[in-house]
Design a protein around this motif. Structure first.
Motif, PDB file in Angstrom:
ATOM      1  N   LEU A 166      -7.605  -7.878   7.199  1.00 29.20           N
ATOM      2  CA  LEU A 166      -8.554  -7.188   6.344  1.00 29.20           C
ATOM      3  C   LEU A 166      -9.063  -5.897   6.978  1.00 29.20           C
ATOM      4  O   LEU A 166      -9.331  -4.916   6.272  1.00 29.20           O
ATOM      5  N   GLN A 167      -9.187  -5.863   8.272  1.00 30.91           N
ATOM      6  CA  GLN A 167      -9.629  -4.630   8.922  1.00 30.91           C
ATOM      7  C   GLN A 167      -8.527  -3.587   9.006  1.00 30.91           C
ATOM      8  O   GLN A 167      -8.796  -2.413   9.269  1.00 30.91           O
ATOM      9  N   GLU A 216       0.826  -1.206   0.000  1.00 26.56           N
ATOM     10  CA  GLU A 216       0.000   0.000   0.000  1.00 26.56           C
ATOM     11  C   GLU A 216       0.862   1.258   0.000  1.00 26.56           C
ATOM     12  O   GLU A 216       0.508   2.266  -0.624  1.00 26.56           O
ATOM     13  N   SER A 270      -6.245  -0.342   3.954  1.00 29.00           N
ATOM     14  CA  SER A 270      -6.981   0.889   3.657  1.00 29.00           C
ATOM     15  C   SER A 270      -7.895   0.754   2.451  1.00 29.00           C
ATOM     16  O   SER A 270      -8.865   1.503   2.321  1.00 29.00           O
ATOM     17  N   LYS A 271      -7.603  -0.199   1.554  1.00 27.45           N
ATOM     18  CA  LYS A 271      -8.412  -0.372   0.354  1.00 27.45           C
ATOM     19  C   LYS A 271      -8.734  -1.858   0.168  1.00 27.45           C
ATOM     20  O   LYS A 271      -7.991  -2.724   0.638  1.00 27.45           O
ATOM     21  N   PRO A 272      -9.814  -2.173  -0.530  1.00 25.16           N
ATOM     22  CA  PRO A 272     -10.194  -3.575  -0.733  1.00 25.16           C
ATOM     23  C   PRO A 272      -9.098  -4.382  -1.424  1.00 25.16           C
ATOM     24  O   PRO A 272      -8.438  -3.897  -2.343  1.00 25.16           O
ATOM     25  N   ASN A 328     -16.065  -9.363   6.234  1.00 24.89           N
ATOM     26  CA  ASN A 328     -15.175  -8.256   5.868  1.00 24.89           C
ATOM     27  C   ASN A 328     -15.430  -7.800   4.430  1.00 24.89           C
ATOM     28  O   ASN A 328     -14.509  -7.374   3.745  1.00 24.89           O
ATOM     29  N   ASP A 338     -16.549  -5.282   2.962  1.00 19.57           N
ATOM     30  CA  ASP A 338     -16.160  -3.943   2.526  1.00 19.57           C
ATOM     31  C   ASP A 338     -14.670  -3.832   2.250  1.00 19.57           C
ATOM     32  O   ASP A 338     -14.223  -2.858   1.632  1.00 19.57           O
ATOM     33  N   LYS A 339     -13.893  -4.823   2.685  1.00 21.84           N
ATOM     34  CA  LYS A 339     -12.449  -4.808   2.465  1.00 21.84           C
ATOM     35  C   LYS A 339     -11.999  -5.852   1.439  1.00 21.84           C
ATOM     36  O   LYS A 339     -10.810  -6.082   1.275  1.00 21.84           O
TER      37      LYS A 339
END
Length: 387
Positions: free
Chosen positions: A178-179, A146, A182-184, A221, A223-224
């Motif tokens: 995964l939490q 990232e 910052s991005k999927p 999870n 959203d990730k």
């Protein structure tokens, strides 16, 4: 002008083979519309480096990056530092970091899409390795990817497979990672045919039970998670899981045997692609996907089905040796000047295997310059005593 050469058959006898004159693929200069298509991509070693090729392999950066530009020019996305790049099988984390750094910068300069493998391969499995060590290793690699501006492909972990005691350990580790991103990310479920150290991943030998665990991780999870790539070489399992994914989570096929039908899909959905074989069949893959965009299913299948025998041959058991065939294709087509691999992996397939690969590549129309391909194939056969 005709070009012929002698090749060995399965029983060791020789036969004369003359490749056809391949018609160039007509690739539109525009992005794909209805599918995302990643090619997991190989690295080119430096054959003249004065270094230990097994423990300190050196990469030919210009030709390695040039091949990525070649893939981007055809509309394909690049999946970097994956098993196709011999990750964990010749390419260590230190070399992978440099590869990711250079490739992400190259992607930005040409507007290409890239996603990069993040795993735990700098953490050697052992009795003293625990889940917290695995989490820390994942976090280090995810932060690096990232930080360079790349999308994460969360690779399966040998260390986790070795120390996990059950499904709950996988859920704990993946949930934590995964939490924290910052991005999927794209998850990667790699079958044990590609890496025997991953046997029993997700806490079960039974694939259906393992799938339930993986789906729980995704659902908890969602959203990730951009999507999941599964490399199980089982089309039915992929379709089953594809239909159970939460809305908005993509399936990326990693099935190098059944990709044509999985990418087309059915009335319930389809798979995007994240495939090692696309490295070797890039012109055909790109042309076929553009035909799919236009709804030309007959042309789509006519192009891709010709590549399936080649792919099944390259990925035959032992499956993890497929990288040798991928790089041999790059050598035959002039993308690198030699047939050498990091870790000496060019010796992982037999001369008979390579000869059949040559024939199947020709039948798929994938020998771009038959004269060059014959010349290079002859160099390889002569090293095996064929005159």
């Amino acid at each position: 002008m005709t070009y012929s050469l002698k090749l060995p058959s399965a029983d060791g006898s020789l036969f004369t083979y003359e490749p056809s004159k391949a018609a160039p693929f007509k690739i539109p200069n525009k992005p794909f519309e209805c599918r995302i298509a990643f090619s997991a991509v190989h690295v080119v070693c430096d054959p003249l480096a004065n270094a230990d090729p097994l423990n300190h392999p050196q990469i030919d950066w210009e030709n390695t990056l040039s091949y990525r530009r070649h893939l981007w020019s055809m509309g394909l996305s690049v999946a970097e530092a994956m098993d196709t790049a011999q990750r964990g099988m010749g390419l260590n984390w230190e070399s992978a970091k440099e590869l990711i750094r250079r490739s992400v910068a190259e992607a930005k300069s040409v507007g290409g899409r890239i996603a990069c493998g993040a795993g735990t391969d700098h953490l050697l499995p052992g009795q003293d390795v625990n889940l917290n060590d695995v989490i820390a290793a994942y976090e280090e690699q995810c932060e690096f990817v990232e930080g360079e501006g790349g999308q994460i492909i969360l690779m399966a972990s040998r260390a986790l497979a070795a120390c996990a005691t059950g499904p709950e350990d996988y859920e704990r580790v993946y949930g934590r990672i995964l939490q924290s991103v910052s991005k999927p990310v794209i998850l990667h479920w790699l079958g044990d045919m590609f890496d025997p150290a991953l046997t029993g991943y997700w806490g079960h030998d039974d694939l259906d039970l393992a799938m339930e665990v993986c789906l729980r991780v995704i659902q908890d999870n969602a959203d990730k998670v951009d999507g999941i790539k599964i490399s199980l070489l089982d089309a039915d399992k992929e379709v089953k899981m594809r239909r159970m994914l939460p809305e908005g989570v993509r399936m990326y096929t990693g099935d190098d045997f059944n990709y044509a039908s999985l990418i087309q899909g059915d009335e319930f959905g389809f798979s995007h692609a994240l495939l090692g074989i696309f490295d070797a069949i890039a012109p055909a893959a790109s042309t076929a996907l553009h035909e799919l965009d236009q709804g030309n299913l007959a042309q789509y299948h006519e192009i891709l089905e010709k590549t399936v025998p080649l792919s099944r041959h390259i990925f035959q058991k032992p499956t993890y040796a497929y990288k040798t065939g991928i790089i041999f294709m790059a050598y035959l087509n002039g993308h690198q000047s030699h047939f050498r691999m990091i870790g000496g992996a060019e010796g992982s397939r037999s001369m008979i295997h390579l000869a059949e690969l040559f024939v199947l590549a020709d039948k798929a129309g994938l020998l771009v310059d038959p004269e060059l391909a014959v010349k290079r194939m002859k160099l390889v056969t002569e090293l095996s005593g064929i005159r």
